[in-house]
Design a protein around this motif. Structure first.
Motif, PDB file in Angstrom:
ATOM      1  N   SER A 241     -80.643  36.867  45.672  1.00 45.42           N
ATOM      2  CA  SER A 241     -79.605  37.317  46.601  1.00 45.42           C
ATOM      3  C   SER A 241     -78.381  37.780  45.822  1.00 45.42           C
ATOM      4  N   TYR A 242     -77.754  38.800  46.360  1.00 46.91           N
ATOM      5  CA  TYR A 242     -76.500  39.290  45.778  1.00 46.91           C
ATOM      6  C   TYR A 242     -75.521  39.581  46.895  1.00 46.91           C
ATOM      7  N   SER A 243     -74.286  39.187  46.689  1.00 46.69           N
ATOM      8  CA  SER A 243     -73.222  39.574  47.610  1.00 46.69           C
ATOM      9  C   SER A 243     -72.026  40.020  46.786  1.00 46.69           C
ATOM     10  N   GLY A 244     -71.426  41.093  47.199  1.00 49.36           N
ATOM     11  CA  GLY A 244     -70.278  41.620  46.482  1.00 49.36           C
ATOM     12  C   GLY A 244     -69.285  42.247  47.441  1.00 49.36           C
ATOM     13  N   SER A 245     -68.026  42.191  47.074  1.00 47.78           N
ATOM     14  CA  SER A 245     -66.992  42.780  47.937  1.00 47.78           C
ATOM     15  C   SER A 245     -65.825  43.235  47.072  1.00 47.78           C
ATOM     16  N   TYR A 246     -65.085  44.198  47.610  1.00 48.53           N
ATOM     17  CA  TYR A 246     -63.872  44.687  46.968  1.00 48.53           C
ATOM     18  C   TYR A 246     -62.867  44.972  48.072  1.00 48.53           C
ATOM     19  N   GLY A 247     -61.662  44.467  47.868  1.00 46.15           N
ATOM     20  CA  GLY A 247     -60.647  44.654  48.893  1.00 46.15           C
ATOM     21  C   GLY A 247     -59.330  45.137  48.327  1.00 46.15           C
ATOM     22  N   TYR A 248     -58.666  46.003  49.079  1.00 50.65           N
ATOM     23  CA  TYR A 248     -57.332  46.475  48.726  1.00 50.65           C
ATOM     24  C   TYR A 248     -56.305  45.590  49.422  1.00 50.65           C
ATOM     25  N   VAL A 249     -55.400  45.017  48.637  1.00 52.87           N
ATOM     26  CA  VAL A 249     -54.425  44.060  49.145  1.00 52.87           C
ATOM     27  C   VAL A 249     -53.056  44.731  49.207  1.00 52.87           C
ATOM     28  N   HIS A 250     -52.397  44.589  50.359  1.00 56.22           N
ATOM     29  CA  HIS A 250     -51.069  45.171  50.559  1.00 56.22           C
ATOM     30  C   HIS A 250     -50.135  44.126  51.147  1.00 56.22           C
ATOM     31  N   ALA A 251     -48.855  44.251  50.824  1.00 55.21           N
ATOM     32  CA  ALA A 251     -47.863  43.353  51.411  1.00 55.21           C
ATOM     33  C   ALA A 251     -47.836  43.548  52.920  1.00 55.21           C
ATOM     34  N   LEU A 252     -47.772  42.435  53.626  1.00 56.90           N
ATOM     35  CA  LEU A 252     -47.759  42.494  55.083  1.00 56.90           C
ATOM     36  C   LEU A 252     -46.468  43.108  55.616  1.00 56.90           C
ATOM     37  N   GLY A 253     -45.452  43.085  54.809  1.00 54.97           N
ATOM     38  CA  GLY A 253     -44.174  43.668  55.192  1.00 54.97           C
ATOM     39  C   GLY A 253     -43.119  43.278  54.171  1.00 54.97           C
ATOM     40  N   GLN A 254     -41.982  43.918  54.231  1.00 55.40           N
ATOM     41  CA  GLN A 254     -40.880  43.595  53.336  1.00 55.40           C
ATOM     42  C   GLN A 254     -39.781  42.887  54.114  1.00 55.40           C
ATOM     43  N   THR A 255     -39.090  42.001  53.414  1.00 56.61           N
ATOM     44  CA  THR A 255     -37.927  41.355  54.020  1.00 56.61           C
ATOM     45  C   THR A 255     -36.887  42.428  54.325  1.00 56.61           C
ATOM     46  N   ASP A 256     -36.389  42.407  55.542  1.00 55.44           N
ATOM     47  CA  ASP A 256     -35.476  43.454  56.004  1.00 55.44           C
ATOM     48  C   ASP A 256     -34.081  43.202  55.439  1.00 55.44           C
ATOM     49  N   MET A 257     -33.809  43.785  54.264  1.00 52.95           N
ATOM     50  CA  MET A 257     -32.496  43.663  53.637  1.00 52.95           C
ATOM     51  C   MET A 257     -31.671  44.908  53.939  1.00 52.95           C
ATOM     52  N   MET A 258     -30.391  44.829  53.671  1.00 55.83           N
ATOM     53  CA  MET A 258     -29.500  45.963  53.934  1.00 55.83           C
ATOM     54  C   MET A 258     -29.736  47.083  52.917  1.00 55.83           C
ATOM     55  N   ASP A 259     -29.637  48.325  53.409  1.00 60.85           N
ATOM     56  CA  ASP A 259     -29.655  49.451  52.483  1.00 60.85           C
ATOM     57  C   ASP A 259     -28.243  49.664  51.947  1.00 60.85           C
ATOM     58  N   ALA A 260     -28.066  50.701  51.145  1.00 62.33           N
ATOM     59  CA  ALA A 260     -26.785  50.895  50.462  1.00 62.33           C
ATOM     60  C   ALA A 260     -25.631  51.075  51.439  1.00 62.33           C
ATOM     61  N   ALA A 261     -25.833  51.892  52.466  1.00 62.08           N
ATOM     62  CA  ALA A 261     -24.753  52.138  53.426  1.00 62.08           C
ATOM     63  C   ALA A 261     -24.399  50.873  54.205  1.00 62.08           C
TER      64      ALA A 261
END
Length: 1000
Positions: A241-261
């Motif tokens: 038996s063989y099992s294999g997988s590959y997954g692309y991992v991404h951040a679920l979201g970014q902390t909402d910080m203030m922009d420059a303005a």
């Protein structure tokens, strides 16, 4: 004569023709289906008495090649169905229909030191099979438990690769000692990191929850027990038996910080508050409050998202290759695996190689021996790295690179804000933990007489680790603190063994009386030692932590040794009458070296009763009901919960003056307490199990009560004694709970469409019953009699003082725009007496759900769970609302005279943090998560056959695609799942994954 020769030649020709026929291989094939004509995948087809076998494919088809079939008999076997024998009798096509086992509750489940038929189990036990484990891509075995069974709560501590979640079975009992369950792998108690076990090697997990089930493990069963069974061989031809997988991992979201303005305006407002910003002269005012670098970047329109610069796509890959098979006497399994998880932060990752081997050998008809081996080697990078902390407080007016593309060390010309990208420069920060483990389970079993067996279990366990961290002089931590490069290295090893002598006897008398006895004598011992060294002033930085002797200063050297032993005796008696009335009696005695002489032994009894109502004669007419069992249990379990040697007291080295010279000496570090004894949990459980409609609807329910006494916790002392506490047995806690689980096959269409579901629901209410000296509260530890074991005790924010409340605010020496706290006693001032219990992380209820749909080779599965109620504390809101204008903050609706917000106070350049800022951090902790959605397709049997395979399955899935939570949707958080506090660490992630499963 010619006639004679003619006959002889004819006979010779016939023999020559006959012999190849005798050696010719015969192909036997056919289809295997259930009663509803649906094909059955994975049915074992073997030749009785021979080492020949195969398994059916996704279409229920099998093919077997056999030499000299003669009087051979085919044996068809499949879990949940009655075995069937078919004589070949010269046939080449043999198709069969298997009958479902109407007594599905006769399935074997793993219990402590043995197995039982499910219908005979008297305790609260839940089972998770290999299919459920494969439903969700996980790093370790604990994650596979999340949302799958009632009463088991699994919460992630962080999203760092290689981090392990926290597991609680029926809540937390102890205030200071461990609340982790006991893990037992192939019959041997297992301690340490469960990351060492590859998830592909696990066949099933059985969770023991009530005292009847856990008392057999005595001193270690108070927090529940998880029995892990690894894959073993079968009576069949070799199956690869063989099992294999590959997954692309991404951040679920970014902390909402203030922009420059937004940040620039917040800093202006912070200075308006203290009268240092003149709106009529904005340019000169900006020059006054922004340094030259920030002012120039503000004019250029610089707007740097530091989080985005640190985050990138990660990936996760998992591969497992195995071969299993055997005969009636010899069964084997061998597997190798590889797993890698590269986090979304470049410096964080986890990589593991693992191997598993199992062998079972029958010697004669009475002796059986076997072994299983789990080996692993892993590397974890960036275990303590936390680049997010530095990135999100960076002022967005800073530029990361100069005009030549080189990193700017201090982008905002602020020595407290070094460029977080400096950590990504090769060699600036190196942190690795390499770990090796070899966990082995050996056994020998002999049947002395019919029903009486002796079994010897031996479990050697060896693990070793090396941890090193190097931080160059341009590392962000050192740039803030100052100094040359630092390095440290720690190594250690643990050697443990378990030896168990188990005697079992099972006998049926007059077909009505079933008697079972289990006796145990065991010893478990563990020895661990470690050493560490730390230095400062690593001048040749490419040496990292590999040459500590070249550093300028040694800042720390240490070593440690810890050894403990548990000696145990146990007896368990099972009695059943007429498959209707069941009783289990258990008594275990444990002696622990961690306690002082005279206090080392603890005794843990339990009793459980069960009534199989369906087997009563007056229930036999209910043909729709397969089984209905009522059960109740009562018993005690224990918790050692302390480190070795604490009963002896500890010494610490110190320096003092003697004869005008500094000399070394030792002072007591901890008061010894020779009276420490076991922390004990007494449990009562009432439950039921049922099965209906030929197993299409099954479920269970439980109500339990647990009381833990003699808590191992610090007893507070007056400081005049020289010590502030001593470890004692004081206090008591309670847990009440309700659990329910149901599994059903909702649609089972013979044409191919099926729909099955698993649902579970549970709630737990913990409460402190007693504290030291009959006190009602220990405010320092936030422990209160009548309240949950963990609460948030703080001031309660009820809003922001508004402009028309200036007079009332002045009464509290505050101004409009500052945090308004509840004056609990209405005495006109805010002090310690106004703190109150705001809430607890304990949810109102939790639930899990698994849905599976299949149609003509396609299968869709969905796994979700919910945690409703409870409170969380967010470090983001506590630590990133400084509002002084020096550091970036969360993009919140803060108060200004023109914007009378009632949520966040007004910025103030004279306050590094608002007064009582911690009151901003408490939120509703409810959430609903879809853990995983997977779509799979099994290729048709003809296609698979042409590829000379038994089965081929491809799948695509998405992990954690949806989170619904007030903290996320309303308060701009990322993920509310955490044990008690939402920390500032690697962000939560989601993953898109593709995989393949093949069998040859």
């Amino acid at each position: 004569m010619k006639k004679y020769h003619s006959r002889l030649c004819c006979l010779a020709a016939c023999l020559l023709f006959y012999l190849p026929l005798r050696a010719q291989t015969v192909t036997i094939e056919g289809n295997i289906a259930g009663k509803d004509k649906s094909p059955l995948l994975g049915v074992t087809v073997s030749v009785k008495g021979r080492n020949i076998g195969t398994q059916s494919d996704a279409s229920g088809h099998y093919r077997l090649q056999l030499k000299d079939p003669g009087n051979a008999v085919l044996l068809f076997s499949f879990i949940g169905f009655l075995p069937k024998e078919e004589p070949i009798n010269g046939r080449h096509i043999i198709s069969v229909v298997l009958e479902e086992d109407q007594k599905k509750l006769d399935e074997i489940v793993v219990v402590g030191y043995g197995q039982q038929k499910k219908k005979d189990v008297t305790g609260a036990i839940a089972t998770i099979g290999a299919q459920a484990i494969r439903d969700v891509p996980v790093t370790n075995v604990q994650q596979a438990l999340q949302g799958r069974t009632p009463g088991v709560e699994v919460l992630s501590n962080s999203a760092k690769p290689g981090d392990e979640p926290t597991v609680r079975i029926r809540g937390a009992r102890s205030l200071s000692a461990s609340n982790d369950p006991l893990y037992v792998v192939d019959g041997i108690p297992y301690s340490g990191s469960l990351n060492d076990i590859g998830t592909g090697t696990i066949q099933s997990m059985d969770i023991l929850k009530d005292a009847s089930a856990t008392a057999i493990y005595g001193s270690r069963g108070a927090n529940g027990v998880v029995l892990i069974t690894t894959t073993r061989g079968k009576n069949s031809k070799p199956v690869v038996s063989y099992s294999g997988s590959y997954g692309y991992v991404h951040a679920l979201g970014q902390t909402d910080m203030m922009d420059a303005a937004q940040f620039a305006e917040m800093r202006r407002e912070a200075n308006r508050t203290v009268g240092r910003y003149n709106d009529s002269k904005p340019d000169s005012s900006d020059r006054a409050i922004f340094n030259p670098v920030e002012y120039a970047n503000l004019k250029k329109g610089t707007n740097t998202n530091w989080q985005q610069l640190l985050l990138s796509s990660g990936y996760q890959t998992n591969h497992a290759l195995s071969v299993a098979g055997g005969t009636e006497k010899t069964k084997y399994a061998l597997g190798i695996g590889y797993f890698k998880d590269q986090g979304v932060l470049k410096l964080q990752g986890y990589e593991r190689y693992n191997v598993n081997i199992s062998l079972d050998q029958l010697i004669g008809s009475r002796i059986k021996v076997g072994a299983s081996l789990l080996g692993s080697y892993s590397t974890r990078r960036g275990e303590t790295y936390n680049g997010v902390d530095q990135a999100i407080k960076m002022v967005p007016l800073g530029a990361p690179y100069d005009e030549n593309g080189k990193l700017i060390t201090f982008p905002n010309d602020d020595s407290n804000q070094p460029n977080p990208l400096l950590d990504y420069v090769d060699g600036n920060r190196v942190e690795n933990r390499n770990r090796f483990r070899l966990f082995t389970s050996l056994y020998g079993e002999v049947e002395i007489i019919s029903g009486l067996k002796y079994r010897l279990n031996v479990g050697p366990d060896i693990s070793q680790y090396n941890y090193g961290i190097f931080q160059g002089k341009n590392n962000t931590n050192l740039l803030v603190g100052g100094g040359d490069g630092t390095a440290s290295k720690t190594s250690g090893q643990t050697i443990a063994y378990t030896i168990e002598n188990v005697l079992t006897y099972n006998k049926t008398i007059h077909q009505r009386h079933n008697i079972g006895f289990t006796g145990l004598y065991s010893v478990q011992r563990q020895r661990g030692d470690s050493s560490t060294a730390a230095v400062r002033g690593v001048l040749v930085e490419n040496q990292e932590y590999y040459n500590l002797g070249h550093a300028q200063n040694v800042t720390g050297v240490g070593s440690s040794l810890g050894t403990w032993t548990i000696l145990s005796y146990m007896g368990r008696l099972n009695y059943g009458y007429d498959d209707r009335y069941l009783i289990t009696l258990t008594l275990r005695a444990d002696g622990s070296s961690r306690f002082a002489p005279g206090k080392q032994w603890g005794y843990f009894p339990s009793v459980a009763l069960a009534w199989n109502m369906k087997n009563e004669h007056w229930m036999r007419g209910a043909t729709w009901l397969d089984n209905l069992k009522l059960r109740a249990s009562y018993g005690r379990t224990g918790n050692t919960g302390i480190d070795p040697y604490v009963t002896q007291g500890l010494l610490a080295r110190t320096v003092y003056s003697f004869g005008g010279k500094g000399v070394l000496g030792y002072t007591p570090q901890m008061i010894r307490n020779p009276n420490l004894t076991w922390e004990t949990t007494t449990s009562f459980d009432v439950g039921f199990d049922f099965s209906m409609f030929n197993g299409r609807l099954t479920g269970s329910g439980d109500v339990y009560y647990q009381k833990t006494t003699d808590l191992l916790m610090p007893y507070l002392l007056p400081y005049s004694n020289g010590f502030n506490s001593v470890l004692r047995n004081v206090g008591a806690t309670r847990n009440l709970g309700l659990e329910a689980g149901v599994s059903g096959i909702i649609v089972d269409n013979p044409k191919g469409f099926t729909w099955s579901t698993d649902l579970n629901f549970f709630l737990n209410r913990s409460q402190i019953l007693e504290l030291m000296d009959n006190k009602q509260a220990d405010v320092g530890n936030a422990w209160f009699v009548g309240q949950p074991t963990y609460v948030y005790y703080d001031y309660k924010k009820i809003g922001i003082w508004q402009m028309d409340e200036a007079k009332a605010a002045a009464g509290y020496k505050l101004k409009p725009g500052e945090i308004k706290l509840e004056d609990v006693n209405n005495d006109g001032k805010i002090d310690g007496s106004d703190r109150q219990i705001l809430g607890s992380p304990q949810p109102s209820w939790s639930a899990g759900m698994t849905q599976r749909f299949s149609y003509k080779g396609f299968e869709l599965s969905l796994v979700a769970f919910a945690r409703i109620g409870g409170m969380i504390k967010s470090d983001f809101y506590q630590n990133y609302n400084s509002l002084s204008g020096r550091f970036n903050i969360l993009n919140n609706d803060y108060f200004t005279p023109a914007n009378p917000s009632n949520v966040i106070p007004r910025p103030n350049a004279n306050q590094e943090r608002p007064s009582n800022y911690q009151s901003l951090s408490y939120f509703d902790g409810s959430f609903f998560k879809i853990r995983n959605i997977t779509l799979a397709y099994a290729l048709p049997a003809p296609v698979v056959k042409r590829m000379q395979m038994q089965d081929l399955r491809v799948n695509v899935g998405v992990k954690q695609p949806l989170i619904l939570a007030p903290y996320r949707q309303q308060w701009k958080g990322v993920d509310p799942e955490d044990v008690n506090v939402i920390g500032i660490d690697a962000p939560a992630t989601w993953m898109l994954q593709v995989g393949v499963n093949a069998r040859f």
